[in-house]
Design an enzyme around this catalytic site. Structure first.
Site, PDB file in Angstrom:
ATOM      1  N   ARG A   1     -10.937 146.059 -28.630  1.00  0.00           N
ATOM      2  CA  ARG A   1      -9.810 147.449 -27.924  1.00  0.00           C
ATOM      3  C   ARG A   1     -10.544 147.451 -26.588  1.00  0.00           C
ATOM      4  O   ARG A   1     -10.184 148.070 -25.689  1.00  0.00           O
ATOM      5  CB  ARG A   1      -9.850 147.843 -29.329  1.00  0.00           C
ATOM      6  CG  ARG A   1      -9.325 147.683 -30.358  1.00  0.00           C
ATOM      7  CD  ARG A   1      -9.356 148.355 -31.029  1.00  0.00           C
ATOM      8  NE  ARG A   1      -9.367 147.211 -32.431  1.00  0.00           N
ATOM      9  CZ  ARG A   1      -8.154 147.593 -33.393  1.00  0.00           C
ATOM     10  NH1 ARG A   1      -6.869 148.377 -33.250  1.00  0.00           N
ATOM     11  NH2 ARG A   1      -7.994 146.840 -34.986  1.00  0.00           N
TER      12      ARG A   1
ATOM     13  N   GLU B   1       1.681 140.376 -34.139  1.00  0.00           N
ATOM     14  CA  GLU B   1       1.631 138.705 -33.955  1.00  0.00           C
ATOM     15  C   GLU B   1       2.931 137.933 -33.363  1.00  0.00           C
ATOM     16  O   GLU B   1       2.803 136.960 -32.619  1.00  0.00           O
ATOM     17  CB  GLU B   1       0.714 138.163 -34.624  1.00  0.00           C
ATOM     18  CG  GLU B   1      -0.647 138.285 -35.095  1.00  0.00           C
ATOM     19  CD  GLU B   1      -0.925 139.875 -36.232  1.00  0.00           C
ATOM     20  OE1 GLU B   1      -0.194 140.153 -36.201  1.00  0.00           O
ATOM     21  OE2 GLU B   1      -1.980 140.161 -35.480  1.00  0.00           O
TER      22      GLU B   1
HETATM   23  C1  DMJ Z   1      -5.863 143.163 -33.826  1.00  0.00           C
HETATM   24  O1  DMJ Z   1      -6.545 143.624 -33.417  1.00  0.00           O
HETATM   25  C2  DMJ Z   1      -5.996 141.723 -32.662  1.00  0.00           C
HETATM   26  O2  DMJ Z   1      -4.847 140.350 -32.411  1.00  0.00           O
HETATM   27  C3  DMJ Z   1      -6.861 140.876 -33.954  1.00  0.00           C
HETATM   28  O3  DMJ Z   1      -7.254 139.339 -33.252  1.00  0.00           O
HETATM   29  C4  DMJ Z   1      -6.609 140.668 -35.118  1.00  0.00           C
HETATM   30  N1  DMJ Z   1      -5.251 141.957 -35.695  1.00  0.00           N
HETATM   31  C5  DMJ Z   1      -4.618 142.977 -34.893  1.00  0.00           C
HETATM   32  C6  DMJ Z   1      -3.874 142.837 -34.710  1.00  0.00           C
HETATM   33  O4  DMJ Z   1      -3.288 142.423 -36.168  1.00  0.00           O
END
Ligand code: DMJ
Length: 587
Positions: free
Chosen positions: A184, A487
């Protein structure tokens, strides 16, 4: 004119306008001379009626054809092979839908800026922010949002956020999650640096400072990272909740960020640390490319644990092909690892639901067989929403990072590519099913698939939400939540970009409308909901950072031109921060 004439013509026939003395002979009694006109009118009326009928039939046939080819947006067509629907138009911006997403983005970010600017977490119902540590904010929310602000053209908001980052210090005396901060905050800084023209040195300096503070996490006997790191003391901290083990997703989802930083700075130490992690993982035996979720940093070996594509496993599989794409396809080892893993998934995890044949992935859980005393891997039909990234990974893998024409010539696919192509599309369809089959149109966190056809029929769905207690006043299970995850829309975006099939836009629009209806708060922001099968919904006081950085970004991109973040030139990290592909100069 026509109306006036029509009104004047029948005056002689109209009882209302005919003088009482006038006699109107019945048609059959009219003399031939006077009745010539009347006799000619009969067949012409008939011909006119026939003509009208034919025109109406033709119009109806055309309308039916049109409806089949272009179903209205509200229709959820789950038939992937609907030949009447499939058409491949050039990928062009859909202005109405993209503007609607943009409006949602403004409604979200501006609420955060007003209520909680700079805080790590945002609580949109109580209109406040909070931080992960009493030591101070780490830019968890704000830096995660930076490139979305640039992408959507919110330049004033970007300027204010960028100035906040300039004053931020990472000298925070507390433990932070190595993986979460990398995807992030480090990913957000690097992407913003790129999108702001690669000349805002402050952003790159911040990224270097943060990465240097994260590096001690790799100081373990094996080189696998510890789960936490104290940013001020520059010290790695093993995960106290999991006996110091690290998960394969935590270890295998740092590579894009650290490698790009090496590329930008010419300092290969970042790349070497994360490459070492991949070497350690590669050196371990796997089950046809599938790996247990836990590893121990002391020895660098896997620990007997679940094999799954959901939490703690997911992004390891996502980053295999992405590492290959990122370095302009110069590291074929990652392509090979991706292909082996996809074969393993198809062989061991892919299942079909009992009645409608929905394709999903299961989990393998190690259990001791009471009779033999041996450890066996037991198949469990559980699928996390997190797994819905996989459709995108499969499709993008087949197109080698969207380098094929759209749509690709499927007759040129080899056997494995054909399998992956089909599997990717089917998995996406199943993920969409977990949205459209709920009362809210939003998917739950976790579903289990029925393994007996009678149950699917009895409960009306192919899958169910586990641990739901009967009775109206029961608390919903945690699996029933929707926390604004990205996702599925991530996979819809990629699927649309690589296939050009408009069904993916339709599904994405449907999902967006459900978020609008149930998660949007009139006072600003969007909130998670506690139960996707409960109306009216109950909100939770939380808007996750990935709503801004991922979910809304993928929806925005789903309705954009193909040249906005072209996938053959950019690789998105797992938090949807786009990083440009490059050819390595320093290793
Ligand atoms: C996100 O922080 C990223 O995509 C991570 O890899 C897994 N899940 C969350 C969102 O669902």
């Amino acid at each position: 004119m026509v109306k006036r004439k029509d009104a004047a013509q029948p005056a002689a026939k109209s009882p209302a306008t005919t003088p009482p003395t006038a006699k109107v002979a019945p048609p059959q009694q009219r003399p031939p001379a006077a009745g010539g006109v009347a006799e000619q009118q009969q067949p012409s009326k008939f011909r006119f009626a026939t003509l009208l009928f034919r025109i109406a039939s033709l119009a109806f046939a055309l309308y039916t054809l049109y409806k089949r080819m272009y179903p209205p947006p509200s229709t959820v067509d789950l038939d992937l092979d609907n030949k009447a629907r499939i058409r491949h138009a050039p990928i062009e911006r859909d202005p109405l839908r993209q503007d609607a997403v943009l409006e949602a983005f403004k409604h979200s970010y501006r609420a955060y800026e007003k209520d909680a600017f700079g805080s790590d977490d945002y609580h949109p119902i109580s209109h406040r922010g909070s931080n992960m540590s009493p030591a101070g904010p780490v830019g968890y929310f704000l830096i995660d949002s930076l490139d979305s602000l640039l992408l959507t053209g919110l330049t004033d908001e970007y300027r204010r956020a960028r100035d906040w980052v300039e004053k931020l210090s990472f000298d925070l005396d507390d433990k932070f999650h190595t993986f979460e901060i990398t995807i992030r905050v480090l990913g957000g800084l690097l992407s913003a640096y790129h999108y702001s023209g690669e000349n805002d040195q402050m952003l790159l300096d911040k990224a270097v400072d943060l990465a240097d503070r994260l590096l001690p996490a790799f100081e373990t006997p094996s080189g696998l990272p510890m789960s936490f790191v104290n940013l001020a003391q520059r010290q790695g901290i093993p995960d106290p909740d999991n006996r110091g083990m690290t998960s394969v997703a935590e270890a295998g989802t740092l590579q894009l960020e650290f490698k790009y930083l090496s590329h930008l700075t010419g300092n290969r130490v970042y790349r070497d640390k994360v490459e070492k992690v991949m070497e350690v993982i590669r050196a371990q035996p796997s089950k046809d490319g599938l790996v247990p979720i836990f590893m121990t940093p002391d020895t660098g070996s896997f620990v007997l644990s679940d094999i799954r594509l959901g939490s703690r496993g997911d992004s390891y599989y996502e980053y295999l092909s992405k590492q290959y794409f990122q370095t302009n396809r110069t590291e074929p080892v990652y392509r090979q690892m991706h292909q082996v893993a996809m074969r393993g998934i198809a062989q061991h995890l892919v299942k079909k639901s009992t009645t409608r044949g929905l394709v999903y992935t299961s989990e393998l859980l190690p259990r001791r067989n009471a009779a033999t005393g041996q450890i066996e891997l037991v198949d469990t039909p559980k699928q996390d929403h997190l797994v819905c990234f996989l459709g995108a990974t499969l499709l993008l893998g087949v197109t080698d990072g969207n380098t094929l024409p759209v749509p690709p010539d499927e007759s040129q696919f080899d056997e494995h590519e054909t399998d992956d192509w089909y599997l990717g599309k089917q998995l996406i369809r199943t993920c969409v099913d977990t949205y459209v089959e709920t009362k809210t149109g939003l998917a739950p966190e976790i579903v289990y698939f029925h393994t007996h056809p009678n149950d699917a029929k009895k409960y009306g769905r192919e899958w169910f939400i586990n641990s739901r207690k009967p009775g109206p006043d029961q608390e919903p299970p945690i699996d029933a939540r929707n926390i604004l995850r990205p996702e599925t829309v991530e996979s819809l975006f990629v699927a649309y970009r690589v296939t050009g099939d408009p069904i993916y836009r339709e599904w994405g629009w449907k999902i967006f409308q459900a978020f609008e209806k149930h998660c949007r708060l009139p006072g600003g922001g969007y909130a998670s909901i506690r139960d996707v099968d409960e109306l009216p919904v109950r909100h939770e006081d939380r808007m996750e950072t990935f709503w801004i950085s991922e979910t809304l970004k993928y929806l925005y991109l789903l309705f954009s031109d193909a040249d906005v973040i072209p996938l053959d030139r950019y690789t998105l990290n797992t938090e949807a921060h786009p990083l440009p592909n490059f050819t390595p100069k320093y290793w």
